[in-house]
Design a protein around this motif. Structure first.
Motif, PDB file in Angstrom:
ATOM      1  N   TYR A  35      44.597  39.435  35.633  1.00  0.00           N
ATOM      2  CA  TYR A  35      44.098  40.461  36.549  1.00  0.00           C
ATOM      3  C   TYR A  35      42.708  40.985  36.195  1.00  0.00           C
ATOM      4  N   HIS A  37      39.741  42.958  35.888  1.00  0.00           N
ATOM      5  CA  HIS A  37      39.510  44.315  36.389  1.00  0.00           C
ATOM      6  C   HIS A  37      39.890  44.426  37.873  1.00  0.00           C
ATOM      7  N   GLY A  38      40.690  43.504  38.356  1.00  0.00           N
ATOM      8  CA  GLY A  38      40.972  43.438  39.789  1.00  0.00           C
ATOM      9  C   GLY A  38      42.077  44.363  40.235  1.00  0.00           C
ATOM     10  N   VAL A  40      42.735  45.349  43.167  1.00  0.00           N
ATOM     11  CA  VAL A  40      43.356  44.904  44.416  1.00  0.00           C
ATOM     12  C   VAL A  40      44.344  43.775  44.143  1.00  0.00           C
ATOM     13  N   LEU A  41      44.185  43.108  43.018  1.00  0.00           N
ATOM     14  CA  LEU A  41      45.068  41.990  42.701  1.00  0.00           C
ATOM     15  C   LEU A  41      46.272  42.418  41.869  1.00  0.00           C
ATOM     16  N   SER A 229      45.361  40.885  52.370  1.00  0.00           N
ATOM     17  CA  SER A 229      45.286  40.332  51.019  1.00  0.00           C
ATOM     18  C   SER A 229      44.228  41.053  50.182  1.00  0.00           C
ATOM     19  N   LEU A 230      43.305  41.778  50.825  1.00  0.00           N
ATOM     20  CA  LEU A 230      42.225  42.435  50.094  1.00  0.00           C
ATOM     21  C   LEU A 230      42.177  43.938  50.292  1.00  0.00           C
TER      22      LEU A 230
ATOM     23  N   ASP B  97      49.031  35.047  54.216  1.00  0.00           N
ATOM     24  CA  ASP B  97      48.222  36.024  53.482  1.00  0.00           C
ATOM     25  C   ASP B  97      48.353  35.821  51.982  1.00  0.00           C
ATOM     26  N   LYS B 101      45.345  35.279  48.908  1.00  0.00           N
ATOM     27  CA  LYS B 101      45.349  36.028  47.657  1.00  0.00           C
ATOM     28  C   LYS B 101      45.437  35.074  46.462  1.00  0.00           C
ATOM     29  N   PHE B 108      38.717  34.547  40.994  1.00  0.00           N
ATOM     30  CA  PHE B 108      38.454  35.740  40.187  1.00  0.00           C
ATOM     31  C   PHE B 108      38.623  35.437  38.702  1.00  0.00           C
TER      32      PHE B 108
END
Lengths: 259, 158
Positions: A35, A37-38, A40-41, A229-230, B97, B101, B108
């Motif tokens: 993760y 620094h995410g 949102v994730l 998703s975001l 969705d 992600k 990321f």
């Protein structure tokens, strides 16, 4: 003022060998590299205490500057590894404080969809003079060893995560001081709503030469709503018990977006 | 009843049964064909066949290079399309969705780059045709012989 969290140069050799140099998230456990620094994730508002950032009272070396070798997709068991040699605790992003290096090794397997199981180890020698987490300069070198294990199952509708870490800081004068930290997380998806809960604790041994021995137990229960998703809204109730400040109850919410 | 009449009735009845069964077969064949997918690839890089689990590893970014060293470039239909949604369900075992992600998370973490998403099958096929190492998934009903097909578990459509 800008703070650099990650800067990496990566060279792909094969699936089983990638070479990276730069500032990474130390490959200890699962959460730290899954993760980053995410917000949102990640499934909760904050990181587990085990992986809290320095400014939030964290005690692990979350970032390391150095060389990282990694690979994945090895055999039908989908084995992966990360091996890192870094500057270690006491160094900054742009300078090294001593010749001692830190070593991190993580092995994991993802044998079926959604399941990830792994273990990691970390070794570092923290030089005398480096400030410990109580902001006091060390009077002698500290040998820090960390061993951790994790099991994660993330496949809709389930979110199941658990990690355990054992740490040992030792000097010639105080001997070995032990630390144990862990968390378990469970969540279940109902369409875009995901109720979840997490229990975690960190136990330091008195007299630890490097860590700040403020034991913590935390229980949280929350609800996450994913607009997309975001973009995600999280609401949590937390019960926090610390050895320094006693018990407190909190209600926290977070709206996270990514773009 | 005249023997010729009996013979006529016999053949007429059975012929109608055969025609009926054949029509039903063609109908379901066409219907199921519309829901099937086909893997297509640029001539350079991808093999001519692979297993379904290998396909999943490639589209899950667990493999980054073909055997000859060519970089794997993934082309997908947007999940807002029927084929894209089918790909998400069949190959990734994910909701639409969830698939976005999944890719955001990989990028990321620095593991890979994003695949190319297309809203139009012809655009996807053009991209795969001109990009060395590219592999894509298209509806079987929209496929022709202009691109290299990859047999998945020895099947052209799956």
């Amino acid at each position: 003022m800008v703070g650099v969290e990650r800067v990496i140069i990566k060279y792909y050799v094969q699936d089983y060998l990638n070479i990276e140099i730069g500032r990474h998230h130390t490959p200890i456990g699962y959460w730290n590299t899954a993760y980053h620094h995410g917000f949102v994730l990640q499934p909760t508002i904050s990181r587990p205490l085990l992986f809290a950032f320095d400014e939030a009272g964290g005690f692990l070396p979350i970032h390391t500057v150095g060389l990282l070798l990694s690979g994945s997709n090895i055999t039908e068991l989908n084995i992966g590894y990360s091996f890192m040699i870094g500057d270690g605790i006491g160094s900054t992003s742009i300078s090294e404080n001593d010749n001692a290096k830190s070593y991190t090794l993580r092995l994991n397997t993802a044998p079926i969809t959604g399941l990830d199981v792994g273990a990691s180890g970390y070794l570092d020698y923290i030089s005398s003079g480096v400030k410990n987490l109580r902001d006091q300069p060390l009077t002698s070198q500290v040998k820090q060893q960390l061993i951790s294990g994790y099991m994660v199952y993330l496949r809709r509708p389930y979110e199941l995560m658990g990690e355990y870490l054992y740490g040992a800081n030792s000097t010639d004068s105080v001997g070995i001081k032990h630390t144990k930290a862990s968390y378990v997380h469970a969540g279940y998806r109902f369409e875009n709503f995901i109720p979840y809960a997490r229990y975690e604790q960190v136990n330091f041994e008195d007299g630890d030469p490097y860590f700040n021995p403020n034991n913590v137990k935390l229980f949280l229960a929350g609800l996450r709503y994913e607009f997309s998703s975001l973009s995600v809204l999280k609401l949590e109730y937390r019960n926090v018990k610390t050895s320094s400040d006693g018990t407190r109850n909190e209600i926290v919410f977070q709206f996270a977006i990514g773009f | 009843m005249q023997p010729s009449r009996k013979l006529y009735d016999f053949f007429h009845l059975n012929l109608m049964k055969v025609v009926g069964v054949a029509m039903l077969f063609l109908f379901f064949s066409a219907a199921s064909q519309a829901q099937l997918l086909t893997a297509v690839a640029n001539p350079h890089g991808a093999p001519s066949s692979m297993t379904f689990s290998e396909l999943q590893r490639i589209f899950g970014a667990d493999r980054q290079r073909w055997e000859d060293g060519t970089k794997i470039t993934i082309a997908l239909m947007k999940t807002s399309t029927e084929a894209g949604a089918k790909t998400a369900a069949k190959v990734y075992e994910m909701e639409p969705d969830e698939l976005y992600k999944f890719w955001i998370s990989l990028v990321f973490r620095g593991k890979t780059t994003t695949p190319k998403f297309f809203g139009d099958v012809d655009e996807l096929k053009k991209f795969v045709d001109k990009t060395s190492g590219a592999i894509g998934i298209v509806p079987s009903s929209d496929n022709d012989d202009s691109l290299k097909h990859i047999l998945i578990d020895k099947k052209k459509s799956w």
